[in-house]
Design an enzyme around this catalytic site. Structure first.
Site, PDB file in Angstrom:
ATOM      1  N   TYR A 154      -2.849  -5.400  27.728  1.00 55.94           N
ATOM      2  CA  TYR A 154      -2.881  -3.927  27.775  1.00 55.94           C
ATOM      3  C   TYR A 154      -3.554  -3.440  29.069  1.00 55.94           C
ATOM      4  O   TYR A 154      -3.033  -2.556  29.760  1.00 55.94           O
ATOM      5  CB  TYR A 154      -3.625  -3.427  26.531  1.00 55.94           C
ATOM      6  N   LYS A 158      -1.967  -1.316  32.108  1.00 53.17           N
ATOM      7  CA  LYS A 158      -2.500   0.010  32.470  1.00 53.17           C
ATOM      8  C   LYS A 158      -2.984   0.045  33.920  1.00 53.17           C
ATOM      9  O   LYS A 158      -2.889   1.068  34.591  1.00 53.17           O
ATOM     10  CB  LYS A 158      -3.625   0.410  31.506  1.00 53.17           C
TER      11      LYS A 158
HETATM   12  P1  NAD Z   1       0.699   6.019  19.396  1.00 52.24           P
HETATM   13  O1  NAD Z   1       0.745   4.613  18.926  1.00 52.24           O
HETATM   14  O2  NAD Z   1       0.205   7.064  18.459  1.00 52.24           O
HETATM   15  O3  NAD Z   1       2.117   6.467  19.963  1.00 52.24           O
HETATM   16  C1  NAD Z   1       2.839   5.658  20.851  1.00 52.24           C
HETATM   17  C2  NAD Z   1       4.243   6.195  20.980  1.00 52.24           C
HETATM   18  O4  NAD Z   1       5.010   5.299  21.797  1.00 52.24           O
HETATM   19  C3  NAD Z   1       4.970   6.278  19.648  1.00 52.24           C
HETATM   20  O5  NAD Z   1       5.735   7.462  19.630  1.00 52.24           O
HETATM   21  C4  NAD Z   1       5.861   5.046  19.653  1.00 52.24           C
HETATM   22  O6  NAD Z   1       7.003   5.165  18.851  1.00 52.24           O
HETATM   23  C5  NAD Z   1       6.237   4.998  21.134  1.00 52.24           C
HETATM   24  N1  NAD Z   1       6.736   3.682  21.546  1.00 52.24           N
HETATM   25  C6  NAD Z   1       6.132   2.482  21.430  1.00 52.24           C
HETATM   26  N2  NAD Z   1       6.917   1.504  21.897  1.00 52.24           N
HETATM   27  C7  NAD Z   1       8.068   2.104  22.321  1.00 52.24           C
HETATM   28  C8  NAD Z   1       9.271   1.619  22.902  1.00 52.24           C
HETATM   29  N3  NAD Z   1       9.457   0.314  23.153  1.00 52.24           N
HETATM   30  N4  NAD Z   1      10.232   2.512  23.210  1.00 52.24           N
HETATM   31  C9  NAD Z   1      10.066   3.839  22.964  1.00 52.24           C
HETATM   32  N5  NAD Z   1       8.945   4.356  22.423  1.00 52.24           N
HETATM   33  C10 NAD Z   1       7.962   3.495  22.102  1.00 52.24           C
HETATM   34  O7  NAD Z   1      -0.185   5.977  20.719  1.00 52.24           O
HETATM   35  P2  NAD Z   1      -1.026   7.128  21.467  1.00 52.24           P
HETATM   36  O8  NAD Z   1      -2.443   6.896  21.153  1.00 52.24           O
HETATM   37  O9  NAD Z   1      -0.426   8.474  21.260  1.00 52.24           O
HETATM   38  O10 NAD Z   1      -0.830   6.652  22.987  1.00 52.24           O
HETATM   39  C11 NAD Z   1       0.073   7.253  23.895  1.00 52.24           C
HETATM   40  C12 NAD Z   1      -0.147   6.643  25.271  1.00 52.24           C
HETATM   41  O11 NAD Z   1      -1.490   6.868  25.685  1.00 52.24           O
HETATM   42  C13 NAD Z   1       0.047   5.121  25.300  1.00 52.24           C
HETATM   43  O12 NAD Z   1       0.623   4.748  26.526  1.00 52.24           O
HETATM   44  C14 NAD Z   1      -1.364   4.599  25.202  1.00 52.24           C
HETATM   45  O13 NAD Z   1      -1.479   3.309  25.745  1.00 52.24           O
HETATM   46  C15 NAD Z   1      -2.104   5.641  26.008  1.00 52.24           C
HETATM   47  N6  NAD Z   1      -3.536   5.698  25.695  1.00 52.24           N
HETATM   48  C16 NAD Z   1      -3.979   5.978  24.433  1.00 52.24           C
HETATM   49  C17 NAD Z   1      -5.351   6.010  24.178  1.00 52.24           C
HETATM   50  C18 NAD Z   1      -5.913   6.319  22.817  1.00 52.24           C
HETATM   51  O14 NAD Z   1      -7.134   6.246  22.660  1.00 52.24           O
HETATM   52  N7  NAD Z   1      -5.114   6.678  21.826  1.00 52.24           N
HETATM   53  C19 NAD Z   1      -6.242   5.743  25.222  1.00 52.24           C
HETATM   54  C20 NAD Z   1      -5.752   5.452  26.482  1.00 52.24           C
HETATM   55  C21 NAD Z   1      -4.392   5.445  26.723  1.00 52.24           C
END
Ligand code: NAD
Length: 246
Positions: A154, A158
């Site tokens: 991950y 990133k």
């Molecule tokens: P989440 O798991 O709630 O949502 C992720 C989304 O990505 C979902 O809609 C899922 O269906 C979609 N997805 C996953 N694999 C896919 C694929 N192969 N094709 C199409 N869609 C796909 O996650 P989130 O927390 O909303 O995170 C969103 C983004 O922010 C991600 O890139 C995550 O790494 C990043 N992020 C999140 C956090 C956190 O604390 N939640 C922190 C830093 C970065």
């Protein structure tokens, strides 16, 4: 801030941060192509946007496929006439210490989180260059800046997104297209649902603002970078972590 008349494409728009970004862009006047792994997963967010008088389209696509990315971009342009704002948000985590992490877990995370963004940026490049206007915003993470035990896959993806962001900023700068990354800290979504309690307590103690982030906190940063006012900002990483990494 108004984005009236513009069209956006948000990957992973079905829930969490992507959903908040899609709703925020729609509120700012964008038509939004909402990408989810399965089309039906994006139906709710599309209904919410259209019920509010906005324009939206649900598209099922695995972001790891370049052909699917090209198809999604073509559908967005066919439906809305342009693609102005691309938000590479889709992401997954498959956490394990390296000794236990499988090759498949490495590949899955790199393919979805890093290659996925490259696929969509490549598919969006031509239409944005032709229009001489575009915004590409990649969802990185604070672990892409600092690393994290148990997240070699991950954190590498990133961090890779930051290299991708800076490189695209250099390739596209003269074409009116900016590319920036947003690096969230800990945001309350499905992805952080399984966070152990002691880690949650630690975050609450360490973050100067004293809370975890919301998807809307991240969406606000994305909206800022998507706007006309951010036209002189490119190749940057905007950290949205309540001061956690200070
Ligand atoms: P989440 O798991 O709630 O949502 C992720 C989304 O990505 C979902 O809609 C899922 O269906 C979609 N997805 C996953 N694999 C896919 C694929 N192969 N094709 C199409 N869609 C796909 O996650 P989130 O927390 O909303 O995170 C969103 C983004 O922010 C991600 O890139 C995550 O790494 C990043 N992020 C999140 C956090 C956190 O604390 N939640 C922190 C830093 C970065």
């Amino acid at each position: 801030m108004s984005l009236t008349g513009k069209a956006a494409l948000v990957t992973g728009a079905s829930r969490g941060i992507g959903r908040a970004i899609a709703l925020g862009l729609a509120e700012a006047g964008c038509a939004v192509a909402c990408i989810a792994s399965r089309k039906e997963n994006a139906a709710d967010v599309v209904s919410e946007i259209t019920a509010g008088g906005g324009k939206a389209l649900a598209i099922g696509a695995d972001v790891g496929s370049l052909a699917a990315a090209e198809e999604a971009v073509s559908r967005c342009i066919a439906e809305f006439g342009s693609l102005d704002v691309l938000v590479n948000n889709a992401g997954i985590a498959r956490d394990q210490l390296i000794l236990r992490m499988t090759e498949e877990e490495w590949d899955q995370v790199i393919t979805t989180n890093l290659k996925g963004a490259w696929n969509f940026a490549k598919a969006a490049a031509k239409p944005m260059m032709k229009a001489r206007w575009g915004r590409i915003i990649n969802l990185s993470s604070i672990v892409g800046l600092s690393g994290q035990a148990g997240q070699t896959n991950y954190a590498a993806a990133k961090a890779g997104l930051i290299g991708l962001t800076m490189s695209l900023a250099k390739e596209f700068g003269s074409r009116g297209i900016t590319c920036n990354a947003v690096a969230p800290g800990f945001i309350e979504t499905d992805m952080t649902q399984g966070l152990p309690n002691e880690m949650r307590e630690q975050i609450l103690k360490s973050a100067p603002v004293g809370r975890l982030g919301t998807p809307e906190d991240v969406a606000a940063a994305v909206l800022f970078l998507a706007g006309e006012g951010a036209s002189y900002i490119t190749g940057q990483v905007l950290v949205v972590d309540g001061g956690l990494t200070l």
